[in-house]
Design a protein around this motif. Structure first.
Motif, PDB file in Angstrom:
ATOM      1  N   ILE A 189      -2.207  20.006 -10.403  1.00 54.25           N
ATOM      2  CA  ILE A 189      -1.744  18.631 -10.215  1.00 54.25           C
ATOM      3  C   ILE A 189      -2.843  17.789  -9.587  1.00 54.25           C
ATOM      4  O   ILE A 189      -3.095  16.638  -9.991  1.00 54.25           O
ATOM      5  CB  ILE A 189      -0.473  18.591  -9.341  1.00 54.25           C
ATOM      6  CG1 ILE A 189       0.715  19.220 -10.080  1.00 54.25           C
ATOM      7  CG2 ILE A 189      -0.138  17.149  -8.946  1.00 54.25           C
ATOM      8  CD1 ILE A 189       1.957  19.372  -9.218  1.00 54.25           C
ATOM      9  N   GLU A 190      -3.524  18.354  -8.609  1.00 54.53           N
ATOM     10  CA  GLU A 190      -4.620  17.633  -7.946  1.00 54.53           C
ATOM     11  C   GLU A 190      -5.707  17.250  -8.941  1.00 54.53           C
ATOM     12  O   GLU A 190      -6.223  16.127  -8.924  1.00 54.53           O
ATOM     13  CB  GLU A 190      -5.197  18.504  -6.828  1.00 54.53           C
ATOM     14  CG  GLU A 190      -6.303  17.825  -6.027  1.00 54.53           C
ATOM     15  CD  GLU A 190      -6.854  18.712  -4.921  1.00 54.53           C
ATOM     16  OE1 GLU A 190      -7.879  18.326  -4.323  1.00 54.53           O
ATOM     17  OE2 GLU A 190      -6.277  19.789  -4.656  1.00 54.53           O
ATOM     18  N   GLU A 191      -6.063  18.194  -9.826  1.00 53.85           N
ATOM     19  CA  GLU A 191      -7.105  17.930 -10.814  1.00 53.85           C
ATOM     20  C   GLU A 191      -6.636  16.902 -11.855  1.00 53.85           C
ATOM     21  O   GLU A 191      -7.391  16.024 -12.272  1.00 53.85           O
ATOM     22  CB  GLU A 191      -7.515  19.227 -11.513  1.00 53.85           C
ATOM     23  CG  GLU A 191      -8.335  20.155 -10.645  1.00 53.85           C
ATOM     24  CD  GLU A 191      -9.674  19.539 -10.258  1.00 53.85           C
ATOM     25  OE1 GLU A 191     -10.322  18.929 -11.135  1.00 53.85           O
ATOM     26  OE2 GLU A 191     -10.065  19.664  -9.086  1.00 53.85           O
ATOM     27  N   LEU A 192      -5.385  17.043 -12.286  1.00 48.95           N
ATOM     28  CA  LEU A 192      -4.848  16.146 -13.306  1.00 48.95           C
ATOM     29  C   LEU A 192      -4.766  14.701 -12.825  1.00 48.95           C
ATOM     30  O   LEU A 192      -4.870  13.762 -13.619  1.00 48.95           O
ATOM     31  CB  LEU A 192      -3.446  16.617 -13.732  1.00 48.95           C
ATOM     32  CG  LEU A 192      -3.369  17.902 -14.558  1.00 48.95           C
ATOM     33  CD1 LEU A 192      -1.936  18.406 -14.637  1.00 48.95           C
ATOM     34  CD2 LEU A 192      -3.924  17.672 -15.970  1.00 48.95           C
ATOM     35  N   THR A 193      -4.573  14.513 -11.528  1.00 44.48           N
ATOM     36  CA  THR A 193      -4.349  13.160 -10.984  1.00 44.48           C
ATOM     37  C   THR A 193      -5.546  12.594 -10.231  1.00 44.48           C
ATOM     38  O   THR A 193      -5.413  11.594  -9.517  1.00 44.48           O
ATOM     39  CB  THR A 193      -3.118  13.170 -10.050  1.00 44.48           C
ATOM     40  OG1 THR A 193      -3.329  14.116  -8.988  1.00 44.48           O
ATOM     41  CG2 THR A 193      -1.860  13.548 -10.811  1.00 44.48           C
ATOM     42  N   LYS A 194      -6.704  13.182 -10.395  1.00 46.57           N
ATOM     43  CA  LYS A 194      -7.900  12.696  -9.699  1.00 46.57           C
ATOM     44  C   LYS A 194      -8.191  11.233 -10.013  1.00 46.57           C
ATOM     45  O   LYS A 194      -8.704  10.496  -9.165  1.00 46.57           O
ATOM     46  CB  LYS A 194      -9.116  13.558 -10.074  1.00 46.57           C
ATOM     47  CG  LYS A 194      -9.321  14.747  -9.154  1.00 46.57           C
ATOM     48  CD  LYS A 194     -10.627  15.440  -9.460  1.00 46.57           C
ATOM     49  CE  LYS A 194     -10.903  16.547  -8.429  1.00 46.57           C
ATOM     50  NZ  LYS A 194     -12.170  17.257  -8.717  1.00 46.57           N
ATOM     51  N   ASP A 195      -7.903  10.820 -11.226  1.00 49.99           N
ATOM     52  CA  ASP A 195      -8.132   9.430 -11.622  1.00 49.99           C
ATOM     53  C   ASP A 195      -6.815   8.677 -11.792  1.00 49.99           C
ATOM     54  O   ASP A 195      -6.711   7.736 -12.575  1.00 49.99           O
ATOM     55  CB  ASP A 195      -8.949   9.353 -12.912  1.00 49.99           C
ATOM     56  CG  ASP A 195      -8.346  10.194 -14.028  1.00 49.99           C
ATOM     57  OD1 ASP A 195      -7.374  10.931 -13.767  1.00 49.99           O
ATOM     58  OD2 ASP A 195      -8.835  10.107 -15.171  1.00 49.99           O
ATOM     59  N   GLY A 196      -5.790   9.111 -11.062  1.00 48.02           N
ATOM     60  CA  GLY A 196      -4.507   8.424 -11.093  1.00 48.02           C
ATOM     61  C   GLY A 196      -3.451   9.186 -11.863  1.00 48.02           C
ATOM     62  O   GLY A 196      -3.749  10.132 -12.612  1.00 48.02           O
ATOM     63  N   LEU A 197      -2.204   8.793 -11.687  1.00 49.27           N
ATOM     64  CA  LEU A 197      -1.097   9.410 -12.400  1.00 49.27           C
ATOM     65  C   LEU A 197      -1.166   9.066 -13.893  1.00 49.27           C
ATOM     66  O   LEU A 197      -1.700   8.021 -14.286  1.00 49.27           O
ATOM     67  CB  LEU A 197       0.235   8.944 -11.809  1.00 49.27           C
ATOM     68  CG  LEU A 197       0.510   9.351 -10.353  1.00 49.27           C
ATOM     69  CD1 LEU A 197       1.753   8.646  -9.830  1.00 49.27           C
ATOM     70  CD2 LEU A 197       0.659  10.867 -10.233  1.00 49.27           C
ATOM     71  N   ALA A 198      -0.603   9.942 -14.697  1.00 47.75           N
ATOM     72  CA  ALA A 198      -0.645   9.755 -16.153  1.00 47.75           C
ATOM     73  C   ALA A 198       0.587   9.016 -16.642  1.00 47.75           C
ATOM     74  O   ALA A 198       1.641   9.003 -16.004  1.00 47.75           O
ATOM     75  CB  ALA A 198      -0.763  11.104 -16.847  1.00 47.75           C
ATOM     76  N   ASP A 199       0.457   8.385 -17.799  1.00 49.06           N
ATOM     77  CA  ASP A 199       1.569   7.698 -18.443  1.00 49.06           C
ATOM     78  C   ASP A 199       2.339   8.622 -19.373  1.00 49.06           C
ATOM     79  O   ASP A 199       3.556   8.498 -19.519  1.00 49.06           O
ATOM     80  CB  ASP A 199       1.050   6.502 -19.252  1.00 49.06           C
ATOM     81  CG  ASP A 199       0.319   5.500 -18.398  1.00 49.06           C
ATOM     82  OD1 ASP A 199       0.988   4.724 -17.694  1.00 49.06           O
ATOM     83  OD2 ASP A 199      -0.934   5.501 -18.425  1.00 49.06           O
ATOM     84  N   VAL A 200       1.609   9.555 -20.000  1.00 47.77           N
ATOM     85  CA  VAL A 200       2.210  10.404 -21.035  1.00 47.77           C
ATOM     86  C   VAL A 200       1.712  11.836 -20.895  1.00 47.77           C
ATOM     87  O   VAL A 200       0.534  12.065 -20.597  1.00 47.77           O
ATOM     88  CB  VAL A 200       1.868   9.884 -22.461  1.00 47.77           C
ATOM     89  CG1 VAL A 200       2.356  10.852 -23.529  1.00 47.77           C
ATOM     90  CG2 VAL A 200       2.466   8.500 -22.686  1.00 47.77           C
ATOM     91  N   CYS A 217       1.999  19.289 -15.301  1.00 46.68           N
ATOM     92  CA  CYS A 217       1.815  18.064 -16.090  1.00 46.68           C
ATOM     93  C   CYS A 217       2.952  17.077 -15.866  1.00 46.68           C
ATOM     94  O   CYS A 217       2.726  15.862 -15.775  1.00 46.68           O
ATOM     95  CB  CYS A 217       1.693  18.408 -17.571  1.00 46.68           C
ATOM     96  SG  CYS A 217       0.171  19.284 -17.989  1.00 46.68           S
ATOM     97  N   ILE A 218       4.182  17.564 -15.775  1.00 42.36           N
ATOM     98  CA  ILE A 218       5.311  16.668 -15.524  1.00 42.36           C
ATOM     99  C   ILE A 218       5.180  16.009 -14.159  1.00 42.36           C
ATOM    100  O   ILE A 218       5.458  14.816 -13.986  1.00 42.36           O
ATOM    101  CB  ILE A 218       6.639  17.434 -15.658  1.00 42.36           C
ATOM    102  CG1 ILE A 218       6.938  17.678 -17.142  1.00 42.36           C
ATOM    103  CG2 ILE A 218       7.792  16.675 -15.002  1.00 42.36           C
ATOM    104  CD1 ILE A 218       8.158  18.539 -17.406  1.00 42.36           C
ATOM    105  N   GLN A 219       4.720  16.771 -13.169  1.00 47.71           N
ATOM    106  CA  GLN A 219       4.562  16.206 -11.826  1.00 47.71           C
ATOM    107  C   GLN A 219       3.320  15.322 -11.695  1.00 47.71           C
ATOM    108  O   GLN A 219       3.134  14.663 -10.675  1.00 47.71           O
ATOM    109  CB  GLN A 219       4.526  17.337 -10.793  1.00 47.71           C
ATOM    110  CG  GLN A 219       5.864  18.055 -10.664  1.00 47.71           C
ATOM    111  CD  GLN A 219       5.810  19.173  -9.641  1.00 47.71           C
ATOM    112  OE1 GLN A 219       6.053  18.961  -8.459  1.00 47.71           O
ATOM    113  NE2 GLN A 219       5.489  20.378 -10.104  1.00 47.71           N
ATOM    114  N   ALA A 220       2.490  15.310 -12.743  1.00 43.56           N
ATOM    115  CA  ALA A 220       1.311  14.444 -12.741  1.00 43.56           C
ATOM    116  C   ALA A 220       1.600  13.098 -13.401  1.00 43.56           C
ATOM    117  O   ALA A 220       0.697  12.268 -13.535  1.00 43.56           O
ATOM    118  CB  ALA A 220       0.150  15.132 -13.465  1.00 43.56           C
ATOM    119  N   LEU A 221       2.868  12.866 -13.793  1.00 43.98           N
ATOM    120  CA  LEU A 221       3.238  11.616 -14.450  1.00 43.98           C
ATOM    121  C   LEU A 221       3.674  10.559 -13.437  1.00 43.98           C
ATOM    122  O   LEU A 221       4.264  10.859 -12.401  1.00 43.98           O
ATOM    123  CB  LEU A 221       4.387  11.850 -15.433  1.00 43.98           C
ATOM    124  CG  LEU A 221       4.064  12.661 -16.690  1.00 43.98           C
ATOM    125  CD1 LEU A 221       5.342  12.974 -17.463  1.00 43.98           C
ATOM    126  CD2 LEU A 221       3.069  11.921 -17.578  1.00 43.98           C
TER     127      LEU A 221
END
Length: 336
Positions: A211-222, A240-244
């Motif tokens: 989650i930390e890596e996925l959201t380094k540049d902000g939360l995702a839309d999709v 991935c769901i928690q990175a939205l």
């Protein structure tokens, strides 16, 4: 005469190892690029000699819930089975194929096959066959209304359809986070974007770290997923769901029987989760326009490689080559 694609699992399907329903005997096949040999009396635009892309996803004309994959699967209902057994039995692994008019999409031959010196794109017929691989994830991305400027997580990003999803998403104009387990394969995706719109993240199995890596540049839309069934227990669904962001969307195109999702997170974060099988006719038209405009690149320009071109009597070699494809944006085709 057409140039069809070869499924990575074609040998398993046609040998019976992967139990798809289809009539016997029949001619196998898939989506293809080819020229019109003749047209029926209801044709108003298509003409003999015209270059078209044939979409193998066929709907019943009087019942759009009757669905088959031409030359591959007779679908899941008795009415779908009837559609393949009677009207559209034989596929494109032949010199000539009878095809539904509405599944044949005209493509701009001068633009796509013309030389670069003449203002064309210099593609080959084999390059255009990759439209088939692109069409599936393209339909899943459009189903959740992916828009330019958004951030999209794609998993697994290194297989045939996952890597095609990366290509399609970049063409739409989004920022892509490509996730997978194989770092070597993920590194190969870096060449797909020279505009710093693609970032790779390894699925480590550590949900908090991922989650930390996925959201380094902000939360995702999709979050777009096209995992095989055996990945239903993978931790990446949680990360991935928690990175939205709140109000984000999830597009599920994989074979996820028995998948367990974070339902409380989905509810509290107002997430939309949609399943999608294949794509719509409008998706096909939009995708072809993106290719003709130059935003969606094919062949060498798009980092896509055709590893083998096989004749019909080399079908067994074609199936073997397709089964051995390993890595992003690879394909094998049959050229009768």
């Amino acid at each position: 005469m057409s140039v069809p694609a070869v499924l990575t699992y074609a040998e398993r399907v046609y040998s019976g190892k992967k139990p798809y329903l289809y009539p016997i005997p029949f001619v196998p096949g898939s989506s293809a690029v080819g020229r019109v040999a003749a047209v029926g009396p209801d044709a108003t635009r298509l003409k003999p000699g015209q270059l078209v892309y044939f979409d193998s996803y066929i709907h019943g004309r009087d019942d759009t819930t009757s669905l088959i994959l031409h030359g591959l699967s007779a679908g899941f209902t008795p009415s779908s089975n009837m559609l393949m057994e009677k009207a559209w039995r034989d596929g494109t692994y032949a010199e000539y194929a009878k095809l539904p008019l509405e599944n044949c999409f005209p493509i701009d031959e001068a633009r796509l096959l013309g030389s670069l010196a003449d203002g064309g794109m210099g593609y080959t017929m084999e390059d255009l066959v990759y439209l088939w691989t692109l069409s599936i994830p393209f339909g899943g991305l459009r189903e959740v209304d992916v828009r330019a400027g958004e951030k999209v997580i794609i998993t697994p990003a290194t297989g045939s359809f996952g890597s095609a999803a990366v290509v399609a998403a970049l063409a739409i104009g989004v920022r892509v986070v490509a996730m997978g387990r194989n770092m070597e394969a993920l590194e190969r995706l870096r060449t797909f974007s020279s505009e710093d719109r693609l970032r790779i993240v390894q699925n480590t199995g550590d949900v908090a770290l991922d989650i930390e890596e996925l959201t380094k540049d902000g939360l995702a839309d999709v979050f777009f997923d096209i995992s095989p069934g055996k990945a239903a227990k993978s931790t990446h669904f949680k990360s991935c769901i928690q990175a939205l962001r709140r109000g984000g969307r999830v597009s599920l195109m994989g074979a996820h029987e028995g998948l367990s999702l974070l339902t409380q997170t989905i509810m509290l974060q107002d997430l939309t989760v949609k399943g999608k099988w294949m794509y719509t006719k409008e998706d096909m038209r939009v995708m072809i326009k993106l290719v003709e405009s130059g935003y969606l690149k094919l062949g060498k320009a798009g980092g896509i490689e055709t590893v083998g071109i096989f004749s019909l009597n080399q079908f067994d070699a074609a199936f073997d080559a397709a089964a051995k494809l390993s890595g992003p944006c690879l394909q094998a085709v049959i050229a009768p």
